[in-house]
Design an enzyme around this catalytic site. Structure first.
Site, PDB file in Angstrom:
ATOM      1  N   LYS A  36       0.841  -1.209   0.000  1.00 49.36           N
ATOM      2  CA  LYS A  36       0.000   0.000   0.000  1.00 49.36           C
ATOM      3  C   LYS A  36       0.874   1.257   0.000  1.00 49.36           C
ATOM      4  CE  LYS A  36      -0.366  -0.403   5.037  1.00 49.36           C
ATOM      5  NZ  LYS A  36      -1.207  -0.936   6.122  1.00 49.36           N
ATOM      6  N   ARG A 133     -10.320  -1.138  15.139  1.00 51.74           N
ATOM      7  CA  ARG A 133     -10.260  -0.220  14.009  1.00 51.74           C
ATOM      8  C   ARG A 133     -11.334  -0.722  13.044  1.00 51.74           C
ATOM      9  NH1 ARG A 133      -4.470   0.641  11.108  1.00 51.74           N
ATOM     10  NH2 ARG A 133      -4.962  -1.474  10.453  1.00 51.74           N
ATOM     11  N   TYR A 253      15.663  29.516   9.569  1.00 51.97           N
ATOM     12  CA  TYR A 253      14.465  30.145  10.144  1.00 51.97           C
ATOM     13  C   TYR A 253      14.486  30.061  11.666  1.00 51.97           C
ATOM     14  CZ  TYR A 253      12.187  30.320   5.577  1.00 51.97           C
ATOM     15  OH  TYR A 253      11.864  30.588   4.285  1.00 51.97           O
ATOM     16  N   MET A 300      11.747  24.050   3.715  1.00 52.30           N
ATOM     17  CA  MET A 300      10.926  23.272   2.781  1.00 52.30           C
ATOM     18  C   MET A 300      11.788  22.539   1.750  1.00 52.30           C
ATOM     19  SD  MET A 300       7.833  24.455   0.280  1.00 52.30           S
ATOM     20  CE  MET A 300       6.891  25.242   1.565  1.00 52.30           C
TER      21      MET A 300
HETATM   22  C1  LIG Z   1      -0.395  -1.946   6.785  1.00 53.44           C
HETATM   23  C2  LIG Z   1      -0.990  -3.258   7.129  1.00 53.44           C
HETATM   24  C3  LIG Z   1      -0.190  -4.405   7.232  1.00 53.44           C
HETATM   25  C4  LIG Z   1       1.326  -4.361   7.172  1.00 53.44           C
HETATM   26  O1  LIG Z   1       1.834  -4.013   8.427  1.00 53.44           O
HETATM   27  P1  LIG Z   1       3.407  -3.961   8.716  1.00 53.44           P
HETATM   28  O2  LIG Z   1       3.505  -3.587  10.132  1.00 53.44           O
HETATM   29  O3  LIG Z   1       3.959  -2.911   7.794  1.00 53.44           O
HETATM   30  O4  LIG Z   1       3.959  -5.299   8.400  1.00 53.44           O
HETATM   31  C5  LIG Z   1      -0.822  -5.636   7.424  1.00 53.44           C
HETATM   32  N1  LIG Z   1      -2.172  -5.713   7.530  1.00 53.44           N
HETATM   33  C6  LIG Z   1      -2.964  -4.623   7.478  1.00 53.44           C
HETATM   34  C7  LIG Z   1      -4.428  -4.785   7.633  1.00 53.44           C
HETATM   35  C8  LIG Z   1      -2.408  -3.360   7.286  1.00 53.44           C
HETATM   36  O5  LIG Z   1      -3.201  -2.285   7.261  1.00 53.44           O
END
Ligand SMILES: *Cc1c(COP(=O)(O)O)cnc(C)c1O
Length: 359
Positions: A36, A133, A253, A300
């Site tokens: 992802k 979640r 800055y 930046m």
């Molecule tokens: C992002 C995610 C993972 C991967 O988690 P890592 O800690 O990066 O291995 C696995 N399962 C779900 C549902 C996730 O959202």
């Protein structure tokens, strides 16, 4: 001449070898990969293809759009799971494109169950085992398991997610295992072929009882979280200018750094717009022949390093590269300096960085 803000070097052999290490460690059937967020910022195409060629067939993305992109890149044996599931009205697009939604609420499951029975489809159901979640509660799962439309829903996998797998002693781990096992048993009674998936990266390093059938490691592929993994990412920033700084003068800055004596500094390209987190201001250091403290606030588009430790002949020329992540600086160390985790550091690495892939 360089046109980029900085160079992000990504070692694909290291990603492959991390995947093999996880696969060999994992006691279940299939080690997948979470790619992802553009493969945690490192680039969908090279990462997905490198993993596919190692034998990975289960790919997890977050959104439908990410799924569409990854689908184009991979041969059809790859299964592509969309962790956010299907938003209302998008079910038919998942079916059309062969993307596998992770259904994570009762309404989402209901909509999937009401698709035509003769559509060829695959789905995953996610259950809540304590993360709170996404995911169905145990009673909601029971309801779905009794639904007469379930046999045509293409249920492939039951999934849940661990909250504290990076803390092996956390009591929530055992509690989540207990709850998931219960739901998995009920599910397997109704759908015997269902695959079970609980393990993110850290869970693969827990005892085999936590592993189940399909692993979903993300961050470990990219070299973070366990000393056994190979580093994947290096970040190099080109020097724009070297200048002298007199005692008492300040940098950047807010004038948050004041020179205690005469110094020499290098201004480099790359700032918080490129993912060099502003919380690294006055804290981190780079590397070029020697440790170079970062002075003042990250801007930046640029930041400043103390090069006083370098001899005249060692001083970097314009365009030469200072290491911010790499051989001398691991993503876990730098993330800790920034007060965050490697996940945030990687996913903030910006579009202006040239991604160079090496084997
Ligand atoms: C992002 C995610 C993972 C991967 O988690 P890592 O800690 O990066 O291995 C696995 N399962 C779900 C549902 C996730 O959202």
């Amino acid at each position: 001449m360089y046109q980029y803000a900085g160079v992000l070097q990504i070692n694909l052999s290291a990603i492959r070898s991390n995947w093999r290490l996880l696969r060999d460690r994992f006691q279940g059937q299939f080690c997948g990969a979470v790619i992802k967020a553009n493969a945690y910022g490192l680039g969908f195409a090279p990462v997905a293809q490198a993993l596919y060629s190692e034998g990975c067939r289960h790919f997890f993305v977050a959104t439908f759009d990410e799924g569409v992109q990854v689908k184009r890149l991979l041969p059809s044996p790859a299964r592509i799971y969309v962790l956010q599931g299907c938003k209302r009205g998008t079910e038919k697009y998942f079916v059309e494109r062969g993307l596998i939604p992770v259904l994570s609420s009762l309404p989402m499951v209901e909509r999937w169950l009401s698709l035509a029975a003769d559509d060829v489809k695959r789905c995953v159901i996610k259950v809540n085992s304590g993360m709170n979640r996404l995911g169905l509660a145990p009673a909601e799962l029971q309801r779905v398991l009794c639904d007469e439309r379930l046999p045509s829903a293409g249920l492939q996998m039951l999934m849940s997610h661990m909250a504290c797998a990076d803390e092996p002693q956390n009591p929530l781990n055992q509690e989540q295992l207990r709850r998931f096992t219960q739901m998995a048993d009920s599910c397997a009674q109704v759908v015997p072929a269902v695959q079970l998936s609980l393990a993110n990266s850290a869970t693969v390093f827990l005892p085999a009882a936590f592993h189940f059938d399909v692993a979903r490691p993300g961050i470990a592929l990219y070299g973070s979280g366990n000393g056994l993994l190979s580093p994947v990412v290096s970040l190099y920033l080109p020097v724009l200018q070297v200048r002298d700084l007199s005692a008492g003068e300040t940098v950047g800055y807010g004038a948050t750094f004041r020179a205690p004596q005469d110094m020499r500094i290098a201004i480099v390209s790359g700032g918080y717009a490129d993912g060099i987190l502003r919380s690294l201001s006055n804290i981190t250091h780079g590397w070029y022949h020697a440790k170079l403290p970062l002075l003042g606030r990250v801007s930046m588009d640029s930041c400043v390093f103390d090069v006083s430790a370098l001899s005249q002949s060692q001083l970097p020329q314009e365009g030469e590269l200072i290491e911010l992540l790499g051989e001398h600086r691991s993503i876990d160390e730098v993330a800790a300096e920034a007060g965050t985790v490697s996940y945030e550091l990687l996913t903030h690495l910006g579009h202006r960085l040239e991604r160079r892939y090496c084997e």
